[in-house]
Design a protein around this motif. Structure first.
Motif, PDB file in Angstrom:
ATOM      1  N   LEU A 147       0.912  -1.290  -0.051  1.00  0.00           N
ATOM      2  CA  LEU A 147      -0.084  -0.028  -0.106  1.00  0.00           C
ATOM      3  C   LEU A 147       0.840   1.322   0.007  1.00  0.00           C
ATOM      4  CD1 LEU A 147      -2.877  -1.193   2.375  1.00  0.00           C
ATOM      5  CD2 LEU A 147      -3.079  -0.749  -0.040  1.00  0.00           C
ATOM      6  N   PHE A 148       1.848   1.264   1.004  1.00  0.00           N
ATOM      7  CA  PHE A 148       2.842   2.628   0.676  1.00  0.00           C
ATOM      8  C   PHE A 148       3.698   2.506  -0.397  1.00  0.00           C
ATOM      9  CE2 PHE A 148       2.130   2.647   5.446  1.00  0.00           C
ATOM     10  CZ  PHE A 148       2.266   4.086   5.525  1.00  0.00           C
ATOM     11  N   ASP A 149       4.159   1.465  -1.085  1.00  0.00           N
ATOM     12  CA  ASP A 149       4.721   1.333  -2.212  1.00  0.00           C
ATOM     13  C   ASP A 149       4.137   1.452  -3.510  1.00  0.00           C
ATOM     14  OD1 ASP A 149       7.131   1.181  -0.529  1.00  0.00           O
ATOM     15  OD2 ASP A 149       7.449  -0.897  -0.942  1.00  0.00           O
ATOM     16  N   GLY A 150       2.870   0.968  -3.759  1.00  0.00           N
ATOM     17  CA  GLY A 150       2.347   0.988  -4.864  1.00  0.00           C
ATOM     18  C   GLY A 150       0.899   1.316  -5.045  1.00  0.00           C
ATOM     19  N   ALA A 151       0.306   1.756  -3.583  1.00  0.00           N
ATOM     20  CA  ALA A 151      -0.994   2.567  -3.643  1.00  0.00           C
ATOM     21  C   ALA A 151      -2.027   1.323  -3.726  1.00  0.00           C
ATOM     22  CB  ALA A 151      -1.220   3.575  -4.314  1.00  0.00           C
ATOM     23  N   ARG A 152      -1.642  -0.067  -3.611  1.00  0.00           N
ATOM     24  CA  ARG A 152      -2.691  -1.100  -3.777  1.00  0.00           C
ATOM     25  C   ARG A 152      -2.207  -2.244  -3.384  1.00  0.00           C
ATOM     26  NH1 ARG A 152      -2.091  -4.390  -8.120  1.00  0.00           N
ATOM     27  NH2 ARG A 152      -4.165  -4.498  -9.076  1.00  0.00           N
ATOM     28  N   LEU A 153      -3.148  -3.178  -3.194  1.00  0.00           N
ATOM     29  CA  LEU A 153      -2.635  -4.438  -2.746  1.00  0.00           C
ATOM     30  C   LEU A 153      -2.552  -5.532  -4.172  1.00  0.00           C
ATOM     31  CD1 LEU A 153      -4.896  -5.227   0.244  1.00  0.00           C
ATOM     32  CD2 LEU A 153      -2.514  -4.987   0.099  1.00  0.00           C
ATOM     33  N   PRO A 154      -1.287  -5.989  -4.305  1.00  0.00           N
ATOM     34  CA  PRO A 154      -1.452  -6.999  -5.229  1.00  0.00           C
ATOM     35  C   PRO A 154      -2.319  -8.300  -5.057  1.00  0.00           C
ATOM     36  CG  PRO A 154       0.655  -6.787  -4.427  1.00  0.00           C
ATOM     37  CD  PRO A 154      -0.249  -5.903  -3.668  1.00  0.00           C
ATOM     38  N   SER A 155      -2.803  -8.854  -6.268  1.00  0.00           N
ATOM     39  CA  SER A 155      -3.767  -9.662  -6.133  1.00  0.00           C
ATOM     40  C   SER A 155      -3.436 -10.910  -5.243  1.00  0.00           C
ATOM     41  CB  SER A 155      -4.239 -10.311  -7.590  1.00  0.00           C
ATOM     42  OG  SER A 155      -3.243 -10.840  -8.280  1.00  0.00           O
ATOM     43  N   HIS A 156      -2.279 -11.221  -5.372  1.00  0.00           N
ATOM     44  CA  HIS A 156      -1.527 -12.591  -4.598  1.00  0.00           C
ATOM     45  C   HIS A 156      -1.790 -12.133  -2.928  1.00  0.00           C
ATOM     46  CE1 HIS A 156       2.181 -10.372  -4.463  1.00  0.00           C
ATOM     47  NE2 HIS A 156       2.437 -11.055  -3.305  1.00  0.00           N
ATOM     48  N   LEU A 157      -1.511 -10.976  -2.608  1.00  0.00           N
ATOM     49  CA  LEU A 157      -1.443 -10.651  -1.008  1.00  0.00           C
ATOM     50  C   LEU A 157      -3.096 -10.525  -0.764  1.00  0.00           C
ATOM     51  CD1 LEU A 157       1.212  -8.012  -0.818  1.00  0.00           C
ATOM     52  CD2 LEU A 157       0.945 -10.235   0.339  1.00  0.00           C
ATOM     53  N   GLU A 158      -3.905  -9.854  -1.732  1.00  0.00           N
ATOM     54  CA  GLU A 158      -5.266  -9.801  -1.346  1.00  0.00           C
ATOM     55  C   GLU A 158      -6.088 -11.039  -1.344  1.00  0.00           C
ATOM     56  OE1 GLU A 158      -9.396  -9.708  -2.378  1.00  0.00           O
ATOM     57  OE2 GLU A 158      -8.105 -10.117  -4.071  1.00  0.00           O
ATOM     58  N   GLN A 159      -5.668 -11.962  -1.976  1.00  0.00           N
ATOM     59  CA  GLN A 159      -6.322 -13.234  -1.944  1.00  0.00           C
ATOM     60  C   GLN A 159      -5.611 -14.111  -0.907  1.00  0.00           C
ATOM     61  OE1 GLN A 159      -5.461 -15.028  -5.868  1.00  0.00           O
ATOM     62  NE2 GLN A 159      -6.807 -13.525  -6.907  1.00  0.00           N
ATOM     63  N   ALA A 160      -4.519 -13.811  -0.635  1.00  0.00           N
ATOM     64  CA  ALA A 160      -4.043 -14.620   0.770  1.00  0.00           C
ATOM     65  C   ALA A 160      -4.726 -14.019   1.663  1.00  0.00           C
ATOM     66  CB  ALA A 160      -2.318 -14.416   0.591  1.00  0.00           C
ATOM     67  N   ILE A 161      -4.976 -12.738   2.172  1.00  0.00           N
ATOM     68  CA  ILE A 161      -5.609 -12.368   3.229  1.00  0.00           C
ATOM     69  C   ILE A 161      -7.199 -12.697   3.202  1.00  0.00           C
ATOM     70  CG2 ILE A 161      -6.179 -10.081   4.381  1.00  0.00           C
ATOM     71  CD1 ILE A 161      -3.491  -9.101   3.047  1.00  0.00           C
ATOM     72  N   ALA A 162      -7.643 -12.519   2.067  1.00  0.00           N
ATOM     73  CA  ALA A 162      -9.145 -12.928   2.297  1.00  0.00           C
ATOM     74  C   ALA A 162      -9.330 -14.414   2.436  1.00  0.00           C
ATOM     75  CB  ALA A 162      -9.804 -12.521   0.817  1.00  0.00           C
ATOM     76  N   ALA A 163      -8.404 -15.181   1.914  1.00  0.00           N
ATOM     77  CA  ALA A 163      -8.419 -16.540   2.017  1.00  0.00           C
ATOM     78  C   ALA A 163      -8.096 -16.766   3.653  1.00  0.00           C
ATOM     79  CB  ALA A 163      -7.837 -17.598   1.313  1.00  0.00           C
ATOM     80  N   SER A 164      -7.507 -16.075   4.148  1.00  0.00           N
ATOM     81  CA  SER A 164      -7.032 -16.426   5.524  1.00  0.00           C
ATOM     82  C   SER A 164      -7.837 -16.008   6.621  1.00  0.00           C
ATOM     83  CB  SER A 164      -5.527 -16.207   5.937  1.00  0.00           C
ATOM     84  OG  SER A 164      -5.035 -15.986   7.221  1.00  0.00           O
ATOM     85  N   ILE A 165      -8.236 -14.695   6.416  1.00  0.00           N
ATOM     86  CA  ILE A 165      -9.216 -14.095   7.687  1.00  0.00           C
ATOM     87  C   ILE A 165     -10.338 -13.316   6.907  1.00  0.00           C
ATOM     88  CG2 ILE A 165      -7.231 -13.644   9.168  1.00  0.00           C
ATOM     89  CD1 ILE A 165      -6.724 -11.147   8.214  1.00  0.00           C
TER      90      ILE A 165
END
Length: 178
Positions: free
Chosen positions: A118-136
């Motif tokens: 978020l600090f570096d690219g102003a967005r969540l890359p899909s792999h991080l978004e999907q990992a977080i969504a799947a986990s929590i």
């Protein structure tokens, strides 16, 4: 030590239009006493603060880890110190807290990577978004982004106005440095 151009408002100078907020969260910390210079903003801030601080889908531990990483990335000594204290109160070890300023492992690493993205690219890359969504959960993805944004705004205020760290936190950090 620098002197703030917009110091935290003392009780005797508390704005009348937010008198009802003086006994709650708004007077508890220097950051909100600084924000009290803009009463309408502080009043509008309160419901979002309630969600981010108390009702986040991240839960208290993950939320603190995200805040610590955001504080580290911003270089906000105020937020870092305050959230070291809050993390300790939740039972998070000093080693785990310190890792949020470095390269944490496991889920903590995923959270740190999301904050960094978020600090570096102003967005969540899909792999991080999907990992977080799947986990929590999907709501936790939104709350993670909202938490980073919320604490970034606080960091801007704190660092612009050189808001002093609250004395109880200064004392704790002196007695138990991280």
């Amino acid at each position: 030590m620098t002197t703030s151009s917009c110091p935290p408002i003392a009780d005797e100078n508390w704005p009348a239009e937010i008198a009802d907020m003086k006994t709650g969260f708004a007077s508890a910390l220097n950051v909100y006493r600084t924000m009290a210079h803009h009463p309408a903003l502080l009043r509008a801030w309160a419901p979002l603060r309630q969600h981010i601080v108390k009702d986040s889908a991240l839960g208290p531990v993950r939320s603190e880890l995200v805040i610590l990483r955001a504080a580290h990335r911003m270089g906000s000594a105020y937020e870092w110190s305050h959230h070291v204290s809050r993390a300790r109160a939740l039972g998070i070890s000093d080693a785990r807290i310190r890792s949020m300023a470095g390269t944490p492992d496991g889920e903590d690493g995923v959270l740190a990577g999301a904050v960094d993205a978020l600090f570096d690219g102003a967005r969540l890359p899909s792999h991080l978004e999907q990992a977080i969504a799947a986990s929590i959960g999907r709501q936790a993805v939104f709350d993670l982004m909202a938490t980073v944004g919320f604490y970034s705004v606080l960091g801007f205020i704190l660092m612009t106005f050189d808001t002093p760290i609250d004395q109880d936190v200064v004392d704790e950090m002196a007695e138990h440095p991280i």
